[in-house]
Structures are given as C-alpha cells and as structure tokens.
Design a protein around this motif. Structure first.
Motif, PDB file in Angstrom:
ATOM      1  N   ALA A 185       0.792  -1.132  -0.045  1.00  0.00           N
ATOM      2  CA  ALA A 185       0.031   0.025  -0.035  1.00  0.00           C
ATOM      3  C   ALA A 185       0.863   1.410  -0.001  1.00  0.00           C
ATOM      4  O   ALA A 185       0.527   2.403  -0.560  1.00  0.00           O
ATOM      5  CB  ALA A 185      -0.951  -0.018   1.214  1.00  0.00           C
ATOM      6  N   GLU A 186       1.999   1.243   0.745  1.00  0.00           N
ATOM      7  CA  GLU A 186       2.946   2.311   0.768  1.00  0.00           C
ATOM      8  C   GLU A 186       3.251   2.799  -0.674  1.00  0.00           C
ATOM      9  O   GLU A 186       3.190   3.846  -0.966  1.00  0.00           O
ATOM     10  CB  GLU A 186       3.922   2.162   1.929  1.00  0.00           C
ATOM     11  CG  GLU A 186       5.063   3.273   1.969  1.00  0.00           C
ATOM     12  CD  GLU A 186       6.333   2.866   2.695  1.00  0.00           C
ATOM     13  OE1 GLU A 186       7.227   3.705   2.413  1.00  0.00           O
ATOM     14  OE2 GLU A 186       6.293   1.874   3.353  1.00  0.00           O
ATOM     15  N   LEU A 187       4.026   1.606  -1.228  1.00  0.00           N
ATOM     16  CA  LEU A 187       4.661   1.842  -2.532  1.00  0.00           C
ATOM     17  C   LEU A 187       3.586   2.258  -3.636  1.00  0.00           C
ATOM     18  O   LEU A 187       3.861   3.319  -4.451  1.00  0.00           O
ATOM     19  CB  LEU A 187       5.135   0.522  -3.004  1.00  0.00           C
ATOM     20  CG  LEU A 187       6.110   0.657  -4.260  1.00  0.00           C
ATOM     21  CD1 LEU A 187       7.134   1.733  -4.225  1.00  0.00           C
ATOM     22  CD2 LEU A 187       6.579  -0.802  -4.629  1.00  0.00           C
ATOM     23  N   GLN A 188       2.355   1.617  -3.510  1.00  0.00           N
ATOM     24  CA  GLN A 188       1.357   2.214  -4.453  1.00  0.00           C
ATOM     25  C   GLN A 188       0.995   3.513  -4.304  1.00  0.00           C
ATOM     26  O   GLN A 188       1.140   4.472  -5.378  1.00  0.00           O
ATOM     27  CB  GLN A 188       0.140   1.316  -4.381  1.00  0.00           C
ATOM     28  CG  GLN A 188      -0.936   1.515  -5.034  1.00  0.00           C
ATOM     29  CD  GLN A 188      -2.347   0.946  -4.921  1.00  0.00           C
ATOM     30  OE1 GLN A 188      -2.996   1.483  -3.832  1.00  0.00           O
ATOM     31  NE2 GLN A 188      -2.811  -0.011  -5.363  1.00  0.00           N
ATOM     32  N   ARG A 189       0.929   4.026  -2.982  1.00  0.00           N
ATOM     33  CA  ARG A 189       0.483   5.343  -2.848  1.00  0.00           C
ATOM     34  C   ARG A 189       1.864   6.292  -3.266  1.00  0.00           C
ATOM     35  O   ARG A 189       1.419   7.702  -3.828  1.00  0.00           O
ATOM     36  CB  ARG A 189       0.197   5.749  -1.504  1.00  0.00           C
ATOM     37  CG  ARG A 189      -1.274   5.069  -1.083  1.00  0.00           C
ATOM     38  CD  ARG A 189      -1.746   5.517   0.403  1.00  0.00           C
ATOM     39  NE  ARG A 189      -2.845   4.746   0.719  1.00  0.00           N
ATOM     40  CZ  ARG A 189      -3.211   3.866   1.363  1.00  0.00           C
ATOM     41  NH1 ARG A 189      -2.043   3.010   1.669  1.00  0.00           N
ATOM     42  NH2 ARG A 189      -4.241   3.206   1.485  1.00  0.00           N
ATOM     43  N   ARG A 190       2.735   6.010  -3.076  1.00  0.00           N
ATOM     44  CA  ARG A 190       3.977   6.943  -3.357  1.00  0.00           C
ATOM     45  C   ARG A 190       3.996   6.993  -4.818  1.00  0.00           C
ATOM     46  O   ARG A 190       4.533   8.301  -5.617  1.00  0.00           O
ATOM     47  CB  ARG A 190       5.131   6.501  -2.441  1.00  0.00           C
ATOM     48  CG  ARG A 190       5.094   6.832  -1.264  1.00  0.00           C
ATOM     49  CD  ARG A 190       6.623   6.104  -0.450  1.00  0.00           C
ATOM     50  NE  ARG A 190       7.755   6.954  -0.882  1.00  0.00           N
ATOM     51  CZ  ARG A 190       8.913   7.056  -0.303  1.00  0.00           C
ATOM     52  NH1 ARG A 190       9.108   5.858   0.709  1.00  0.00           N
ATOM     53  NH2 ARG A 190       9.848   7.569  -0.669  1.00  0.00           N
ATOM     54  N   ILE A 191       3.863   5.960  -5.592  1.00  0.00           N
ATOM     55  CA  ILE A 191       4.001   5.839  -7.028  1.00  0.00           C
ATOM     56  C   ILE A 191       2.792   6.960  -7.488  1.00  0.00           C
ATOM     57  O   ILE A 191       3.085   7.818  -8.189  1.00  0.00           O
ATOM     58  CB  ILE A 191       3.954   4.581  -7.503  1.00  0.00           C
ATOM     59  CG1 ILE A 191       5.128   3.865  -7.315  1.00  0.00           C
ATOM     60  CG2 ILE A 191       3.799   4.785  -9.182  1.00  0.00           C
ATOM     61  CD1 ILE A 191       5.107   2.284  -7.936  1.00  0.00           C
ATOM     62  N   MET A 192       1.680   6.920  -6.983  1.00  0.00           N
ATOM     63  CA  MET A 192       0.685   7.611  -7.333  1.00  0.00           C
ATOM     64  C   MET A 192       0.642   9.116  -7.002  1.00  0.00           C
ATOM     65  O   MET A 192       0.150  10.004  -7.562  1.00  0.00           O
ATOM     66  CB  MET A 192      -0.757   7.290  -6.757  1.00  0.00           C
ATOM     67  CG  MET A 192      -1.282   5.696  -7.378  1.00  0.00           C
ATOM     68  SD  MET A 192      -1.851   5.751  -8.921  1.00  0.00           S
ATOM     69  CE  MET A 192      -3.253   6.826  -8.990  1.00  0.00           C
ATOM     70  N   ARG A 193       1.612   9.373  -6.154  1.00  0.00           N
ATOM     71  CA  ARG A 193       1.912  10.796  -5.656  1.00  0.00           C
ATOM     72  C   ARG A 193       3.157  11.305  -6.263  1.00  0.00           C
ATOM     73  O   ARG A 193       3.824  12.438  -5.996  1.00  0.00           O
ATOM     74  CB  ARG A 193       1.712  10.740  -4.215  1.00  0.00           C
ATOM     75  CG  ARG A 193       0.609  11.023  -3.577  1.00  0.00           C
ATOM     76  CD  ARG A 193       0.424  10.437  -1.955  1.00  0.00           C
ATOM     77  NE  ARG A 193      -0.753  10.507  -1.477  1.00  0.00           N
ATOM     78  CZ  ARG A 193      -1.691   9.529  -1.504  1.00  0.00           C
ATOM     79  NH1 ARG A 193      -1.385   8.823  -2.541  1.00  0.00           N
ATOM     80  NH2 ARG A 193      -2.902   9.890  -1.129  1.00  0.00           N
ATOM     81  N   GLY A 194       3.661  10.713  -7.366  1.00  0.00           N
ATOM     82  CA  GLY A 194       4.834  11.155  -8.092  1.00  0.00           C
ATOM     83  C   GLY A 194       5.964  10.472  -7.834  1.00  0.00           C
ATOM     84  O   GLY A 194       7.225  11.052  -8.672  1.00  0.00           O
ATOM     85  N   ALA A 195       6.417   9.343  -7.089  1.00  0.00           N
ATOM     86  CA  ALA A 195       7.740   8.838  -7.114  1.00  0.00           C
ATOM     87  C   ALA A 195       7.935   7.899  -8.388  1.00  0.00           C
ATOM     88  O   ALA A 195       6.805   7.317  -8.870  1.00  0.00           O
ATOM     89  CB  ALA A 195       7.716   7.761  -5.783  1.00  0.00           C
ATOM     90  N   THR A 196       9.107   7.564  -8.541  1.00  0.00           N
ATOM     91  CA  THR A 196       9.586   6.609  -9.689  1.00  0.00           C
ATOM     92  C   THR A 196      10.326   5.595  -9.009  1.00  0.00           C
ATOM     93  O   THR A 196      11.294   5.768  -8.189  1.00  0.00           O
ATOM     94  CB  THR A 196      10.609   7.364 -10.778  1.00  0.00           C
ATOM     95  OG1 THR A 196       9.719   8.692 -11.156  1.00  0.00           O
ATOM     96  CG2 THR A 196      10.893   6.497 -11.678  1.00  0.00           C
ATOM     97  N   LEU A 197       9.741   4.412  -9.566  1.00  0.00           N
ATOM     98  CA  LEU A 197      10.242   3.197  -8.881  1.00  0.00           C
ATOM     99  C   LEU A 197      11.272   2.562 -10.032  1.00  0.00           C
ATOM    100  O   LEU A 197      11.110   2.344 -11.196  1.00  0.00           O
ATOM    101  CB  LEU A 197       9.272   1.962  -8.560  1.00  0.00           C
ATOM    102  CG  LEU A 197       9.562   0.695  -8.177  1.00  0.00           C
ATOM    103  CD1 LEU A 197      10.390   0.690  -6.811  1.00  0.00           C
ATOM    104  CD2 LEU A 197       8.538  -0.415  -8.326  1.00  0.00           C
ATOM    105  N   VAL A 198      12.531   2.308  -9.585  1.00  0.00           N
ATOM    106  CA  VAL A 198      13.683   1.898 -10.593  1.00  0.00           C
ATOM    107  C   VAL A 198      14.479   0.679  -9.781  1.00  0.00           C
ATOM    108  O   VAL A 198      14.592   0.523  -8.703  1.00  0.00           O
ATOM    109  CB  VAL A 198      14.843   2.911 -10.845  1.00  0.00           C
ATOM    110  CG1 VAL A 198      15.496   2.683 -11.936  1.00  0.00           C
ATOM    111  CG2 VAL A 198      13.932   4.592 -10.935  1.00  0.00           C
ATOM    112  N   THR A 199      14.715  -0.256 -10.754  1.00  0.00           N
ATOM    113  CA  THR A 199      15.311  -1.515 -10.539  1.00  0.00           C
ATOM    114  C   THR A 199      16.814  -0.885 -10.010  1.00  0.00           C
ATOM    115  O   THR A 199      17.436   0.137 -10.609  1.00  0.00           O
ATOM    116  CB  THR A 199      15.489  -2.433 -11.471  1.00  0.00           C
ATOM    117  OG1 THR A 199      16.035  -1.797 -12.745  1.00  0.00           O
ATOM    118  CG2 THR A 199      14.076  -3.173 -11.884  1.00  0.00           C
TER     119      THR A 199
END
Length: 295
Positions: free
Chosen positions: A103-117
């Motif tokens: 839930a934390e990661l989903q919300r942070r992406i929706m609020r503008g974060a970029t997830l990168v390998t």
C-alpha cells in the motif's frame, strides 16, 4: 546534428487512448514542455541514458534500468544520449491496480515517485522485446499473456534491491493499507471512466459501475489514488485535449467540447492549473516542435 530527436505530441497516441495499453520501442524524444497522461508508464532502457524532469526532482535512467511511474504527474524528458533506445509501455490505471504492490509503494507512485530497479537483469532485454511485439500484435490472447508477465515482473521490483526516487524519499508511510475488494472497486471505476470521460458523468454513475455507494466510491478512490473522482475525470479529459490541441485545424473551443468540458471557461481554468499555461499557449508551443534529427 547531435543525433537526438524531439518528441512530437501530434504523433502520440497515448493521450487519445487512456483505456488502451500502448507499447513502443523507440529513441526517446526531448520534450519542449511538460507532458502528462492518464496511464502508468513503464520504461526499460535498452541502451544509452535518459533524464526526466519530474515534479520536484530529476530521474536519470541508464541501460538496463526498468522504471515505473504514474504519467498523471507532469513529466518531461530533458536529455538523452544520441543512441538511447527504450521500450515504453503505457498501462491504463486499472492495470496498475492489478499490481500486488504494498500500500505504501502504490501510494507513493501515485503521488509522483519513480520506482527503478537497482541494477540490470540479464533477462529483461529479451523479455521486453517479446512483450513489446505481443502487446502490439492485436491478438487478444497474446496481449493478455504479455500483460500478465509484465505485471509479475513489475511486482518483483519491490522484492529485490530497488530505488524509489521522489521529492522527499523520507516521507512517512500512510497507515491505511487498501484491501483487494477496494482495489477491485477502483479498477472497475477506472474502466468506466476511461470509456465515458468525454460524456457528462458524475460520481453516482461512476459508483454504479462498481456497484458501490457514491460516498464510498469517492472515499476509496481518493484513498487509493490521492485524487478525487472529479480530478481523475478531468485528468483524462486534459490528457485527451493535449492530443487535440496539436491538430492545427482544431480550435480551442472545439477541443474543450470534444474533450468533455462543458464550457470554454472551465476548460481554460482546468488546463492552466495543470499545465501552467493556457490551451492557446500550449497549442503554439507544440506547433513549434522541432523535427526529428539524426534519423
């Protein structure tokens, strides 16, 4: 000529098709202005390097990097190597909610974060080549299989070493995790909105599509996405309007009405808030997009 190219909004399909998976393998183009769309975006860099200007931060991607971010936040490619090549997949938001992310990661992406390998995976290059072909094939079974495999790969990023880039990497985790029934309701609402955003729809119609009460619909949508239902509908309309504004034959009034806005004043107000410029200024900006170079 430096071999770099400029992105041309007039050739883009993404804004016009918010409910469709769009997959491309190409040289990324420099953007003369920020861009947004109503899908999550997956980037896999096959070679070279590219740099994004996101909301409040820069994200640099190199060869072998796999990244996921939400396109609803204004973003702009500001630099690339001359030989950069990447696979880009635009995922309608209801596919994003199929991802089994925390839930934390989903919300942070929706609020503008970029997830990168954090480091390349040898199999990603082959896999993205195969998925790109399947997603563009028009064969529904092949598309479905490729999507399932792609979503599993994106889920795995969280289980391995990774980077999460945003304006405030130390922001605390929201305490309220979303459960599966909630996500299913949000997916159903997103499907309905993508199919009907150009019509006069309200929260009651959207909630009915998910078989839930309007008040509950507004609450869970806001909790999961950080956006109100009306703000998300406006995002799809604005995304679609971007594509229409690039057409020299379309007036701003025509664009406003065809995108689902009830009036020119409402369109101008909403567009200025999102883009930081008027629709007319945006139209002039994109008329002047430089032609491709070095191709």
């Amino acid at each position: 000529m430096d071999g770099k190219r400029y992105w041309d909004l007039r050739a883009s399909e993404v804004e016009r098709r918010p409910g469709t998976v769009v997959a491309l393998c190409e040289q990324p183009g420099l953007m003369v202005a920020p861009h947004w769309h109503a899908q999550a975006e997956v980037n896999y860099v096959l070679r070279g390097r590219m740099e994004y200007r996101m909301e409040g931060y820069h994200a640099v991607l190199g060869a072998g990097d796999l990244a996921l971010f939400w396109g609803g936040m204004p973003h702009r490619v500001v630099d690339t190597d001359a030989d950069t090549l990447y696979q880009v997949v635009h995922l309608p938001l209801f596919h994003f909610f199929r991802l089994r992310l925390s839930a934390e990661l989903q919300r942070r992406i929706m609020r503008g974060a970029t997830l990168v390998t954090d480091g390349p995976q040898a199999e990603d290059g082959f896999a993205f080549g195969r998925w790109g072909q399947a997603l563009s094939s028009g064969n529904l079974r092949r598309v479905g299989h490729a999507l399932d495999e792609l979503l599993l790969r994106l889920e795995r990023i969280e289980l391995e070493p990774h980077r999460l880039i945003d304006i405030d990497s130390a922001r605390p985790a929201p305490p309220d995790p979303a459960d599966s029934p909630t996500l299913d309701s949000v997916r159903r609402m997103c499907v309905f909105i993508a199919a009907n955003f150009r019509d006069d729809i309200d929260s009651a119609a959207i909630a009915a599509a998910a078989d839930i009460h309007p008040n509950y619909a507004m609450t869970v949508f806001k909790r999961c996405t950080g956006l109100s239902l009306s703000a998300y509908v406006s995002l799809l309309r604005l995304s679609y309007a971007q594509a229409l504004l690039a057409d020299d034959g379309a007036s701003v009034l025509q664009v406003a009405l065809e995108s689902g806005f009830g009036s020119l004043s409402a369109f101008n107000k909403c567009f200025r808030k999102k883009a930081g410029m008027t629709p007319s200024e945006f139209k002039r900006e994109h008329r002047a997009v430089p032609s491709l170079t070095g191709t």
